[in-house]
Write a protein that holds these residues in place. Sequence first.
Motif, PDB file in Angstrom:
ATOM      1  N   ARG A 189       0.836  -1.207   0.000  1.00 20.49           N
ATOM      2  CA  ARG A 189       0.000   0.000   0.000  1.00 20.49           C
ATOM      3  C   ARG A 189       0.864   1.248   0.000  1.00 20.49           C
ATOM      4  O   ARG A 189       1.863   1.332   0.722  1.00 20.49           O
ATOM      5  N   ILE A 190       0.483   2.252  -0.776  1.00 26.23           N
ATOM      6  CA  ILE A 190       1.133   3.551  -0.665  1.00 26.23           C
ATOM      7  C   ILE A 190       0.786   4.108   0.710  1.00 26.23           C
ATOM      8  O   ILE A 190      -0.385   4.202   1.077  1.00 26.23           O
ATOM      9  N   ALA A 191       1.788   4.456   1.482  1.00 29.41           N
ATOM     10  CA  ALA A 191       1.574   4.820   2.889  1.00 29.41           C
ATOM     11  C   ALA A 191       0.600   5.975   3.040  1.00 29.41           C
ATOM     12  O   ALA A 191      -0.222   5.999   3.961  1.00 29.41           O
ATOM     13  N   SER A 192       0.668   6.934   2.124  1.00 26.56           N
ATOM     14  CA  SER A 192      -0.199   8.110   2.236  1.00 26.56           C
ATOM     15  C   SER A 192      -1.669   7.796   1.984  1.00 26.56           C
ATOM     16  O   SER A 192      -2.536   8.618   2.276  1.00 26.56           O
ATOM     17  N   THR A 193      -1.973   6.595   1.460  1.00 26.61           N
ATOM     18  CA  THR A 193      -3.373   6.242   1.190  1.00 26.61           C
ATOM     19  C   THR A 193      -4.013   5.464   2.339  1.00 26.61           C
ATOM     20  O   THR A 193      -5.195   5.152   2.295  1.00 26.61           O
ATOM     21  N   ILE A 194      -3.229   5.128   3.368  1.00 26.07           N
ATOM     22  CA  ILE A 194      -3.775   4.388   4.512  1.00 26.07           C
ATOM     23  C   ILE A 194      -4.624   5.325   5.359  1.00 26.07           C
ATOM     24  O   ILE A 194      -4.172   6.405   5.760  1.00 26.07           O
ATOM     25  N   THR A 195      -5.858   4.925   5.630  1.00 25.08           N
ATOM     26  CA  THR A 195      -6.807   5.782   6.329  1.00 25.08           C
ATOM     27  C   THR A 195      -7.044   5.296   7.759  1.00 25.08           C
ATOM     28  O   THR A 195      -6.597   4.216   8.149  1.00 25.08           O
ATOM     29  N   ARG A 196      -7.778   6.097   8.494  1.00 24.66           N
ATOM     30  CA  ARG A 196      -8.137   5.741   9.865  1.00 24.66           C
ATOM     31  C   ARG A 196      -8.969   4.454   9.886  1.00 24.66           C
ATOM     32  O   ARG A 196      -8.827   3.607  10.770  1.00 24.66           O
ATOM     33  N   ALA A 197      -9.832   4.304   8.893  1.00 21.98           N
ATOM     34  CA  ALA A 197     -10.653   3.090   8.796  1.00 21.98           C
ATOM     35  C   ALA A 197      -9.782   1.853   8.583  1.00 21.98           C
ATOM     36  O   ALA A 197     -10.070   0.772   9.113  1.00 21.98           O
ATOM     37  N   ASP A 198      -8.686   1.995   7.821  1.00 24.44           N
ATOM     38  CA  ASP A 198      -7.770   0.872   7.611  1.00 24.44           C
ATOM     39  C   ASP A 198      -7.117   0.453   8.924  1.00 24.44           C
ATOM     40  O   ASP A 198      -6.980  -0.741   9.211  1.00 24.44           O
ATOM     41  N   VAL A 199      -6.695   1.443   9.714  1.00 25.60           N
ATOM     42  CA  VAL A 199      -6.063   1.148  11.003  1.00 25.60           C
ATOM     43  C   VAL A 199      -7.062   0.457  11.928  1.00 25.60           C
ATOM     44  O   VAL A 199      -6.740  -0.537  12.596  1.00 25.60           O
ATOM     45  N   LYS A 200      -8.290   0.970  11.981  1.00 21.50           N
ATOM     46  CA  LYS A 200      -9.316   0.369  12.840  1.00 21.50           C
ATOM     47  C   LYS A 200      -9.593  -1.077  12.441  1.00 21.50           C
ATOM     48  O   LYS A 200      -9.811  -1.932  13.309  1.00 21.50           O
ATOM     49  N   ALA A 201      -9.594  -1.366  11.145  1.00 20.27           N
ATOM     50  CA  ALA A 201      -9.870  -2.727  10.687  1.00 20.27           C
ATOM     51  C   ALA A 201      -8.777  -3.692  11.155  1.00 20.27           C
ATOM     52  O   ALA A 201      -9.066  -4.813  11.583  1.00 20.27           O
ATOM     53  N   VAL A 202      -7.515  -3.251  11.093  1.00 20.58           N
ATOM     54  CA  VAL A 202      -6.411  -4.117  11.517  1.00 20.58           C
ATOM     55  C   VAL A 202      -6.468  -4.385  13.011  1.00 20.58           C
ATOM     56  O   VAL A 202      -6.380  -5.535  13.467  1.00 20.58           O
ATOM     57  N   VAL A 203      -6.617  -3.324  13.817  1.00 20.48           N
ATOM     58  CA  VAL A 203      -6.596  -3.512  15.273  1.00 20.48           C
ATOM     59  C   VAL A 203      -7.851  -4.237  15.755  1.00 20.48           C
ATOM     60  O   VAL A 203      -7.816  -4.961  16.759  1.00 20.48           O
ATOM     61  N   ALA A 204      -8.971  -4.086  15.033  1.00 22.58           N
ATOM     62  CA  ALA A 204     -10.186  -4.811  15.412  1.00 22.58           C
ATOM     63  C   ALA A 204     -10.000  -6.312  15.223  1.00 22.58           C
ATOM     64  O   ALA A 204     -10.464  -7.118  16.037  1.00 22.58           O
ATOM     65  N   SER A 205      -9.302  -6.708  14.151  1.00 19.87           N
ATOM     66  CA  SER A 205      -9.053  -8.128  13.927  1.00 19.87           C
ATOM     67  C   SER A 205      -8.148  -8.704  15.011  1.00 19.87           C
ATOM     68  O   SER A 205      -8.302  -9.863  15.399  1.00 19.87           O
ATOM     69  N   ILE A 206      -7.224  -7.894  15.521  1.00 19.53           N
ATOM     70  CA  ILE A 206      -6.362  -8.347  16.618  1.00 19.53           C
ATOM     71  C   ILE A 206      -7.167  -8.467  17.904  1.00 19.53           C
ATOM     72  O   ILE A 206      -7.031  -9.435  18.658  1.00 19.53           O
ATOM     73  N   GLU A 207      -8.041  -7.484  18.164  1.00 19.88           N
ATOM     74  CA  GLU A 207      -8.873  -7.498  19.374  1.00 19.88           C
ATOM     75  C   GLU A 207      -9.804  -8.695  19.379  1.00 19.88           C
ATOM     76  O   GLU A 207     -10.059  -9.297  20.429  1.00 19.88           O
ATOM     77  N   GLN A 208     -10.291  -9.100  18.209  1.00 17.95           N
ATOM     78  CA  GLN A 208     -11.192 -10.247  18.126  1.00 17.95           C
ATOM     79  C   GLN A 208     -10.487 -11.558  18.470  1.00 17.95           C
ATOM     80  O   GLN A 208     -11.142 -12.540  18.824  1.00 17.95           O
ATOM     81  N   ARG A 209      -9.166 -11.576  18.388  1.00 14.36           N
ATOM     82  CA  ARG A 209      -8.414 -12.758  18.808  1.00 14.36           C
ATOM     83  C   ARG A 209      -8.246 -12.797  20.322  1.00 14.36           C
ATOM     84  O   ARG A 209      -7.658 -13.740  20.856  1.00 14.36           O
ATOM     85  N   GLY A 210      -8.730 -11.745  20.990  1.00 11.83           N
ATOM     86  CA  GLY A 210      -8.587 -11.670  22.438  1.00 11.83           C
ATOM     87  C   GLY A 210      -7.296 -11.013  22.882  1.00 11.83           C
ATOM     88  O   GLY A 210      -6.995 -10.970  24.075  1.00 11.83           O
ATOM     89  N   ALA A 211      -6.522 -10.486  21.930  1.00  8.57           N
ATOM     90  CA  ALA A 211      -5.227  -9.868  22.241  1.00  8.57           C
ATOM     91  C   ALA A 211      -5.396  -8.355  22.375  1.00  8.57           C
ATOM     92  O   ALA A 211      -4.964  -7.579  21.518  1.00  8.57           O
ATOM     93  N   ILE A 212      -6.051  -7.941  23.464  1.00  6.17           N
ATOM     94  CA  ILE A 212      -6.340  -6.516  23.656  1.00  6.17           C
ATOM     95  C   ILE A 212      -5.054  -5.714  23.807  1.00  6.17           C
ATOM     96  O   ILE A 212      -4.904  -4.636  23.220  1.00  6.17           O
ATOM     97  N   THR A 213      -4.119  -6.223  24.602  1.00  8.19           N
ATOM     98  CA  THR A 213      -2.857  -5.499  24.797  1.00  8.19           C
ATOM     99  C   THR A 213      -2.115  -5.343  23.479  1.00  8.19           C
ATOM    100  O   THR A 213      -1.585  -4.269  23.166  1.00  8.19           O
ATOM    101  N   LEU A 214      -2.081  -6.403  22.678  1.00  7.64           N
ATOM    102  CA  LEU A 214      -1.408  -6.343  21.386  1.00  7.64           C
ATOM    103  C   LEU A 214      -2.094  -5.349  20.456  1.00  7.64           C
ATOM    104  O   LEU A 214      -1.431  -4.646  19.688  1.00  7.64           O
ATOM    105  N   ALA A 215      -3.422  -5.275  20.519  1.00 11.58           N
ATOM    106  CA  ALA A 215      -4.152  -4.307  19.698  1.00 11.58           C
ATOM    107  C   ALA A 215      -3.729  -2.882  20.044  1.00 11.58           C
ATOM    108  O   ALA A 215      -3.496  -2.048  19.164  1.00 11.58           O
TER     109      ALA A 215
END
Length: 445
Positions: A189-215
């Motif tokens: 991905r071009i770094a400048s095109t990464i949005t807040r929604a993209d970040v939320k999607a990544v950390v939400a997938s980590i949180e769903q694994r139960g890894a809150i601290t890692l998120a």
Amino acid sequence: MWYPKWYPRGNLNQRVIITRYNEMRREKKTEDPTVLKFRDRWVATVRVPADYPGTRIDYWDTKRRGFGLRVSGTSGRQSDTKIWFIMYRCRGVKRRLNLGVYQGEPGGPVIMKLAKARSEAEAAFGKLAEDKDPAGEKPATDGPVIHGDTFEKIAALYLQERKKNLREGSWKEYERGLNHDLLPVWRHRIASTITRADVKAVVASIEQRGAITLANRTISLVSGIFNWAIKEELLTANPATKMERWTEHPREVTLDDNEVRTLWMTLDQKPFQVASYFRLCLLTAQRRSEVLGMTWSELDLKAGHWRIPGERTKNHREHTVPLGPQAFEIIQALRAGASETDGLVFTEVGDVDNWLEKFRLRGINARPHDLRTTATTIMTRNGVSEEDVGRILNHTQGGVTGRHYNMYPYQKEKRNGLRKLDAAIRRIVEGRDHQDEKVVALHAS
């Protein structure tokens, strides 16, 4: 027609003469050491001056106004990066455009030579003359650090920069987070095109694994990468700014005796280096990165101790760990099977997290931090004082006296505590942990 006395006579108009005269003045009489005519030999050897207060300096070319070279690195030493750039105004707004990297690393091959950089600068200023923003169509280049590049390249440079100031364990955590959770999603991905929604999607997938601290750590990592890129003027916005974190609950897990016994027996079925790694985490009560980074040069088998240098400890203080009988036997066996005796002890463990996942699927908890907590509990249960346990764990002792004045190594106390831990684990594994305990019945008078 008036001519400067030093200028050759000829069929030249006054405008050409005055322009040349001003250029000569800039080249010869400028008092600013950062403004000079760029030459290949100078570019190859330039570095941040030894008396310069910062770690980054911009040099400007007198031949093309607005064309510069940013040099980054430790003052007086070999520079880490040299980046070509231009500064310009487009529709009243001052802007900067990185053209490419001169050299990827000190001593490495030249990526963009001076002539190529001048050509890119002239092309960019040509677009500006046509009332086009040069940053709108960035010149194509194979340099690894340019505006609008991929997230992978910017993250790699960020890691390279942080590696200078972080201890190895922390840097490895950053690298693990990138490789496991971010690069599989954003690598190209071009770094400048990464949005807040993209970040939320990544950390939400980590949180769903139960890894809150890692998120939460992932949010901090993304924010750190983008903040650094903004400071370096590679990007202009941070999509993770002020992103809400999850509430963390400390995870303090202590294995009971049955779990310790099950883990120990399960390790009998694993590769010897893997089993030795997890057993030494429990028998020494040291941190996962410290055990995994153990080298043969840190071990003194004659004295029976392991010296961890300050650059590998959390509090940056050298820490000597006496080896109990079982720990000593494990290290001797590792030494007998080692092909080399001057590098890392654990060369075949691989990714610890992969082993932890395999243990978890079998219902076995083997996190090194939990083994450290378990060792602490066992030592305290067997009469080791809290102060001596803290010294074994290499916790900084409270108060000015403990931190700065008391230089007593407490080797005898640490050895006594680790021997008690060693003996207790042996009893647990053999199923005779409560054999020596006395039960006294109290009768009412």
